[in-house]
Design an enzyme around this catalytic site. Structure first.
Site, PDB file in Angstrom:
ATOM      1  N   ASP A 220       0.880  -1.260   0.054  1.00  0.00           N
ATOM      2  CA  ASP A 220      -0.051  -0.183   0.068  1.00  0.00           C
ATOM      3  C   ASP A 220       0.943   1.236  -0.014  1.00  0.00           C
ATOM      4  OD1 ASP A 220       0.230   0.963   3.081  1.00  0.00           O
ATOM      5  OD2 ASP A 220       0.137  -1.444   2.928  1.00  0.00           O
ATOM      6  N   ASP A 222       0.803   3.412   2.511  1.00  0.00           N
ATOM      7  CA  ASP A 222       0.747   4.091   3.838  1.00  0.00           C
ATOM      8  C   ASP A 222      -0.740   5.086   3.732  1.00  0.00           C
ATOM      9  OD1 ASP A 222       1.456   3.996   6.548  1.00  0.00           O
ATOM     10  OD2 ASP A 222       2.467   5.925   6.312  1.00  0.00           O
TER      11      ASP A 222
END
EC number: 2.4.2.28
Length: 283
Positions: A220, A222
């Site tokens: 991802d 973050d």
């Protein structure tokens, strides 16, 4: 990369992170429950082979993922692998990306870390165990084994994986994810990826004189990236499920390469560094 007949026998410890701890990668598996002066490791050690190279697999969070990052017994995990004869430890870890160019699904062979943990013992030499007397000031300028990293990077290229050959990991205490302000701050510090487990694992491996390297899987962005969904457990697990085969293939291909490489000088230097970093009590 030197190859041929190995004069120094190697044994590879594999610490599997979230979604990356499949014991099926080992042939001829047996389980071994052990105890250490620092308590019990996260789970049983799974002993087996990968292409005739002896390996020991350990699930960092337990096989049912019941141990949160702050409660992992990092001391016991590394001690158990060292006692089992591991010369190398290769770990997998899920991480968030703090850089546009590190996309979810990419692999990063990290070379540096920033420690933002607050609750974890970071040394075997804590004054309470007779097995580790003295005070250890281990050098951490080069935390990860360059030679092991090189083998991982070369292998990833041959496999055609999207792999970043270096990166700085910031390890937070967790178990919560970062605030947006923290995520922005870590980017300004020069961190490239973020997780909850690299520290103190890498420090303890260095104290133990083990060649340690990490395969970080970006899951991802973050929470710093505009117009991008912030990190969540669902998103992390989804990306891991879609990309775990990359880390698996990298391990399965790298470990035979490590097994056919000469390590005596590297291991000798690591052993000396660990030994000479300890200040013993005066008599």
């Amino acid at each position: 990369m030197a190859s041929g007949t190995t004069t120094t026998a190697v044994k590879i410890g594999i610490i599997g992170g979230t979604g990356l701890d499949d014991p099926e990668i080992l042939e001829g598996r047996t389980e071994k429950y052990v105890d250490t002066p620092f308590g019990k490791p996260s789970d049983a050690l799974i002993l087996g082979k990968i292409k005739n190279v002896d390996c020991v697999l350990l699930a960092r969070h337990g096989r049912q993922h019941t141990i949160m990052p702050s409660k992992v017994n990092y001391q016991a995990n590394i001690w158990a692998l060292k006692e089992e004869g591991c010369t190398h430890v290769i770990v997998t870890t899920a991480c968030g990306s703090l850089r546009e160019e590190i996309q979810p699904g990419d692999i990063v062979i990290i070379d540096q870390f920033i420690d933002r943990t607050t609750m974890r013992p970071q040394s075997f030499y804590d004054g309470s165990h007779s097995c580790a007397r003295g005070v250890c000031h281990i050098p951490m300028a080069e935390p990860f084994c360059p030679k092991t990293r090189e083998v991982l990077i070369e292998t990833a290229k041959k496999l055609g994986l999207r792999c970043h050959s270096k990166g700085t990991m910031v390890t937070i205490e967790g178990p919560r994810f970062s605030s947006r302000a923290e995520s922005f701050m870590f980017r300004t510090w020069g961190a490239d990826v973020i997780n909850m487990t690299t520290v103190p694992e890498v420090v303890l491996a260095k104290e133990a004189g083990i060649c340690y390297a990490s395969i970080a899987m970006a899951t991802d962005y973050d929470c710093w990236k505009e117009h991008e969904e912030a990190v969540s457990v669902d998103r992390v697990l989804k990306t891991l499920k879609e990309n775990a085969n990359k880390a698996k293939s990298l391990l399965l291909t790298t470990i035979p390469q490590i097994g056919s490489t000469e390590w005596s000088e590297t291991l000798h230097n690591l052993k000396n560094m660990a030994q000479f970093s300890v200040l013993l009590p005066r008599h």
